[in-house]
Motif scaffolding. Sequence first.
Motif: not given
Length: 421
Positions: A183-196, A314-320, A344-349
């Motif tokens: 939970a202490d790690i936040h990734l700057d994760h960039v790209g497309l699915n399976h191309l990140t 609930a859950g993490s405030p930021y998700q990939v 991400v929340n109830q309105k979506g990402p």
Amino acid sequence: MKLTVVGGGSTYTPELIDGFARLRDTLPLTELVLMDPAADRLQLLGPLARRILARQGHGATVTTTTDLDTAVDGADAVLLQLRVGGQAAREQDETWPLECGCVGQETTGAGGLAKALRTVPIVLDIADRVRRTNPTAWIIDFTNPVGIVTRALLQEGHKAVGLCNVAIGFQRKFAALLDLAPADIHLDHVGLNHLTWETGVRLGGPEGEDVLPRLLSDHGDTIAADLHLPRPLLDRLGVVPSYYLRYYYAHDEVVHELRTKPSRAAEVAEMERKLLTLYADPTLDEKPELLSKRGGAYYSEAAVDLAAALLNGAGSPYQVVNTHNRGTLPFLPDDAVIEVQAAVNQKGPKPLPLPSPPPLYAGLMAQVTAYEDLALEAALHGGRTRVFQALLSHPLIGQYAYAEHLTDQLIAHNREHLPWA
């Protein structure tokens, strides 16, 4: 709270059930439905799911059904984890592209296109029936190729989010190397699915200190070995590419390996036979160790986190997640599906703002996005010409003679799944 798993007969399912049991406070399920057309699989997975939940004191009810409309009726979320054609189709996806010296893989290149053509029409039919039966339900797609499938769902106006376990896998690995909690790690994760690419590894959140340079300096050899890429390449890139980038950065080396060893599909098929034997044991009440070798590591944690955020905040405030670009990467169309950190929340990402990646990554992303546009057209409308155009545009193919041959092979090996063929 009711959740339906379409493809509940998958050998992945005990991993998912274990996550539901362990993370019950994050996602308080009361009812779980496993839906699958394979009744024999459900006869094994349903009782095993009940035993896993009971062992951990979880009170949710588990039902199984082969009827989709019954399964999704009243569901708050529907998770898709299906494989059209099963492992036999995957075996084909991983072998016939090698005839041209092209990578044989189930989610990218010619094999990935074959999977998209088989999968997109089925997923859209499922989503249409979910919307008719229960229009408020969220659809969480774990079905590959996630980017193209999620694009198809969003294009048709479905409440859908795509999910992959690559990012959470990196988060866990980096946390272990740094002796930190995930939970202490936040990734700057960039790209497309399976191309990140992981372009930053931050402490605590999106504004935290970036420790990626230190991570590469201190643990670059370990990371490179995990990716089967040379350490000097990571040093020159200054980022951590996903292991799928090896198909691009070391294409010929990978093709040679694939030609000289059993396919991953064959390995997985044998593993599945052993897993199903284990699942038939009426005393088994936990996920077996063998399942960790099946793939999909940390899938359950990612799925629970995402479902909790969508359903109850609930859950993490930021998700990939995989979702519409909406200007996040300005060199891609707004309706392209990207894989990035999002709030991400109830309105979506909602994707977090990102600096534009340098051309080394942006160019490949733009080319693969163009391929995905053509792949989706082929999946929706069929036709040999559309298949050829998608193959010709893919950076792992790109030559007309290869595209011609692969088009013929793709259609021949998938005719039973392609009504237009």
